[in-house]
Design an enzyme around this catalytic site. Structure first.
Site, PDB file in Angstrom:
ATOM      1  N   THR A   1       0.872  -1.184   0.000  1.00 22.71           N
ATOM      2  CA  THR A   1       0.000   0.000   0.000  1.00 22.71           C
ATOM      3  C   THR A   1       0.904   1.226   0.000  1.00 22.71           C
ATOM      4  OG1 THR A   1      -1.593  -1.249   1.296  1.00 22.71           O
ATOM      5  CG2 THR A   1      -1.915   1.135   1.182  1.00 22.71           C
TER       6      THR A   1
ATOM      7  N   LYS B   1      -7.201   1.074  -3.314  1.00 24.57           N
ATOM      8  CA  LYS B   1      -6.775   0.550  -1.998  1.00 24.57           C
ATOM      9  C   LYS B   1      -6.864   1.639  -0.912  1.00 24.57           C
ATOM     10  CE  LYS B   1      -4.788  -1.940   1.161  1.00 24.57           C
ATOM     11  NZ  LYS B   1      -5.549  -2.926   1.918  1.00 24.57           N
TER      12      LYS B   1
ATOM     13  N   LYS C   1      -0.159   5.378   8.518  1.00 26.28           N
ATOM     14  CA  LYS C   1       0.561   5.610   7.251  1.00 26.28           C
ATOM     15  C   LYS C   1      -0.451   5.727   6.106  1.00 26.28           C
ATOM     16  CE  LYS C   1       1.664   1.990   5.003  1.00 26.28           C
ATOM     17  NZ  LYS C   1       1.190   1.131   3.919  1.00 26.28           N
TER      18      LYS C   1
HETATM   19  P1  NAP Z   1       5.193  -5.840   8.208  1.00 25.86           P
HETATM   20  O1  NAP Z   1       4.884  -7.156   8.803  1.00 25.86           O
HETATM   21  O2  NAP Z   1       5.561  -4.707   9.094  1.00 25.86           O
HETATM   22  O3  NAP Z   1       6.380  -6.058   7.141  1.00 25.86           O
HETATM   23  C1  NAP Z   1       6.993  -4.970   6.530  1.00 25.86           C
HETATM   24  C2  NAP Z   1       8.043  -5.444   5.541  1.00 25.86           C
HETATM   25  O4  NAP Z   1       8.705  -4.285   4.982  1.00 25.86           O
HETATM   26  C3  NAP Z   1       9.167  -6.288   6.185  1.00 25.86           C
HETATM   27  O5  NAP Z   1       9.620  -7.223   5.239  1.00 25.86           O
HETATM   28  C4  NAP Z   1      10.227  -5.228   6.471  1.00 25.86           C
HETATM   29  O6  NAP Z   1      11.528  -5.746   6.574  1.00 25.86           O
HETATM   30  C5  NAP Z   1      10.110  -4.396   5.221  1.00 25.86           C
HETATM   31  N1  NAP Z   1      10.692  -3.063   5.367  1.00 25.86           N
HETATM   32  C6  NAP Z   1      10.273  -2.055   6.188  1.00 25.86           C
HETATM   33  N2  NAP Z   1      11.054  -0.963   6.012  1.00 25.86           N
HETATM   34  C7  NAP Z   1      11.983  -1.307   5.099  1.00 25.86           C
HETATM   35  C8  NAP Z   1      13.058  -0.603   4.484  1.00 25.86           C
HETATM   36  N3  NAP Z   1      13.329   0.688   4.793  1.00 25.86           N
HETATM   37  N4  NAP Z   1      13.802  -1.250   3.572  1.00 25.86           N
HETATM   38  C9  NAP Z   1      13.527  -2.534   3.238  1.00 25.86           C
HETATM   39  N5  NAP Z   1      12.532  -3.253   3.770  1.00 25.86           N
HETATM   40  C10 NAP Z   1      11.753  -2.635   4.686  1.00 25.86           C
HETATM   41  O7  NAP Z   1       3.987  -5.288   7.301  1.00 25.86           O
HETATM   42  P2  NAP Z   1       2.845  -6.126   6.557  1.00 25.86           P
HETATM   43  O8  NAP Z   1       1.663  -6.225   7.468  1.00 25.86           O
HETATM   44  O9  NAP Z   1       3.435  -7.339   5.942  1.00 25.86           O
HETATM   45  O10 NAP Z   1       2.431  -5.041   5.435  1.00 25.86           O
HETATM   46  C11 NAP Z   1       3.143  -4.941   4.212  1.00 25.86           C
HETATM   47  C12 NAP Z   1       2.354  -4.035   3.268  1.00 25.86           C
HETATM   48  O11 NAP Z   1       1.060  -4.610   3.048  1.00 25.86           O
HETATM   49  C13 NAP Z   1       2.083  -2.615   3.795  1.00 25.86           C
HETATM   50  O12 NAP Z   1       2.145  -1.707   2.732  1.00 25.86           O
HETATM   51  C14 NAP Z   1       0.675  -2.711   4.355  1.00 25.86           C
HETATM   52  O13 NAP Z   1       0.042  -1.446   4.361  1.00 25.86           O
HETATM   53  C15 NAP Z   1       0.043  -3.672   3.358  1.00 25.86           C
HETATM   54  N6  NAP Z   1      -1.109  -4.449   3.861  1.00 25.86           N
HETATM   55  C16 NAP Z   1      -1.095  -4.982   5.111  1.00 25.86           C
HETATM   56  C17 NAP Z   1      -2.203  -5.701   5.542  1.00 25.86           C
HETATM   57  C18 NAP Z   1      -2.249  -6.282   6.947  1.00 25.86           C
HETATM   58  O14 NAP Z   1      -3.372  -6.591   7.415  1.00 25.86           O
HETATM   59  N7  NAP Z   1      -1.141  -6.454   7.637  1.00 25.86           N
HETATM   60  C19 NAP Z   1      -3.297  -5.904   4.708  1.00 25.86           C
HETATM   61  C20 NAP Z   1      -3.262  -5.392   3.410  1.00 25.86           C
HETATM   62  C21 NAP Z   1      -2.145  -4.658   2.992  1.00 25.86           C
HETATM   63  P3  NAP Z   1      12.100  -6.231   8.013  1.00 25.86           P
HETATM   64  O15 NAP Z   1      11.578  -7.623   8.205  1.00 25.86           O
HETATM   65  O16 NAP Z   1      13.560  -6.155   7.858  1.00 25.86           O
HETATM   66  O17 NAP Z   1      11.567  -5.259   9.046  1.00 25.86           O
END
Ligand code: NAP
Length: 288
Positions: free
Chosen positions: A94, A167, A236
């Site tokens: 997102t 989204k 965010k």
């Molecule tokens: P998450 O568990 O916090 O994972 C974030 C990912 O991004 C991890 O792989 C993290 O790496 C990486 N990352 C963060 N900062 C970084 C940087 N500066 N450089 C390189 N890698 C970086 O988040 P998530 O829940 O999987 O969400 C991922 C995306 O999907 C987001 O955009 C979110 O808005 C979207 N989303 C989430 C959901 C939900 O329910 N969770 C649903 C739909 C969409 P590290 O492991 O090294 O920290």
């Protein structure tokens, strides 16, 4: 197919697992390398940089936290764009409309946006709703992977940012729905009505919505940990909606309210609560 997957957080790890389960050859990269261990044990190859992971892949998927992460992984040192062959890049994260524009215009890749609706448990069950926009050839190529990770693909146009716009609108609507239900629940409870009864009447008549089915138990029990979608990621997204609204001169007063409640929620309850914890903030503001 040979697939590269960059970003193994809550969502990415679950999605990548389903790509592997569907029989594709998978190469993975994550900033914190240890998060790849389970996938490697299941047969994925791990690489040390995004460019190395992208090498030879037919499609590269990114699923990263925010704009900064996607910028770093795509345009940064050893980023995706330094890979030898111009990769086909499908962005599931997102992100802002501005970044979607920049990714589309970048030389050296063919880009489509495919952000998803569904929390990590939905991703694990391969039931995501995938909103897709981009060049027809890129979306057609990604189709077998979409089929492996989701229940439905919703194409919304040729320009990738259109999928990101859908989204952002969707996440704003979820927040606004939680705000409305939270306020109604507080009013009911404050006046001696069983809030579960109100919830049952409303969702069984006028407001039958997947949002309330998904968040109902958390709202009624005011139980917001562990977070499926952490409140900081929700903030965010509300900031991304605000940027789009400001740029296009669309007043969104309701957005201001939910954004403030989300900020208050994080300030008071911490970084690790689910974004649905705004319902707890609304209750607390009512003295409950
Ligand atoms: P998450 O568990 O916090 O994972 C974030 C990912 O991004 C991890 O792989 C993290 O790496 C990486 N990352 C963060 N900062 C970084 C940087 N500066 N450089 C390189 N890698 C970086 O988040 P998530 O829940 O999987 O969400 C991922 C995306 O999907 C987001 O955009 C979110 O808005 C979207 N989303 C989430 C959901 C939900 O329910 N969770 C649903 C739909 C969409 P590290 O492991 O090294 O920290």
């Amino acid at each position: 197919m040979r697939i590269a997957f960059l970003g193994l957080g809550q969502m990415g790890a679950a999605i990548a697992r389903n790509i592997l389960n569907a029989g594709h050859e998978l190469t993975v990269w994550n900033r914190s390398p240890d998060k790849a261990a389970t996938l490697v044990a299941a047969g994925a190859q791990q690489r040390g940089t995004p460019a190395e992971a992208a090498e030879g892949a037919e499609i590269v998927f990114t699923m990263l936290a925010d704009d900064r992460a996607v910028e770093a992984v795509t345009f940064g040192e050893n980023g995706l764009l330094t890979a030898k062959d111009g990769p086909v890049h499908v962005g599931l994260s997102t992100i802002s409309l501005d970044l979607a524009r920049k990714l589309t215009e970048a030389q050296g890749q063919h880009y489509a946006s495919a952000p998803v609706f569904g929390r990590p448990n939905v991703a694990a069950a391969a039931k995501l709703n995938i909103v897709a926009a981009g060049p027809e050839a890129v979306l057609a190529k990604a189709q077998p992977i979409f089929a492996a990770i989701g229940q439905r693909v919703l194409p919304v146009g040729d320009a990738p940012l259109l999928a990101n716009l859908v989204k952002l609108c969707g996440n704003f609507m979820i927040m606004a729905s939680l705000e409305a239900m939270g306020e109604a629940l507080a009013l009911a409870e404050k006046n001696g009505l069983d809030k579960a009864k109100l919830f049952e009447v409303l969702t069984g008549t006028l407001f039958g919505s997947a949002v309330f089915t998904n968040y109902g138990p958390a709202m009624l029990e005011r139980s917001f940990r562990p977070a499926g979608f952490p409140a900081p990621l929700g903030l965010k997204d509300m900031n991304l909606v605000n940027a789009a609204a400001t740029d296009s001169r669309v007043p969104m007063p309701l957005l201001g309210t939910v954004r403030e409640h989300l900020l208050q929620t994080i300030g008071q309850q911490g970084e690790d609560v689910d974004w649905s914890a705004i319902v707890g903030t609304i209750a607390a503001n009512a003295g409950l």
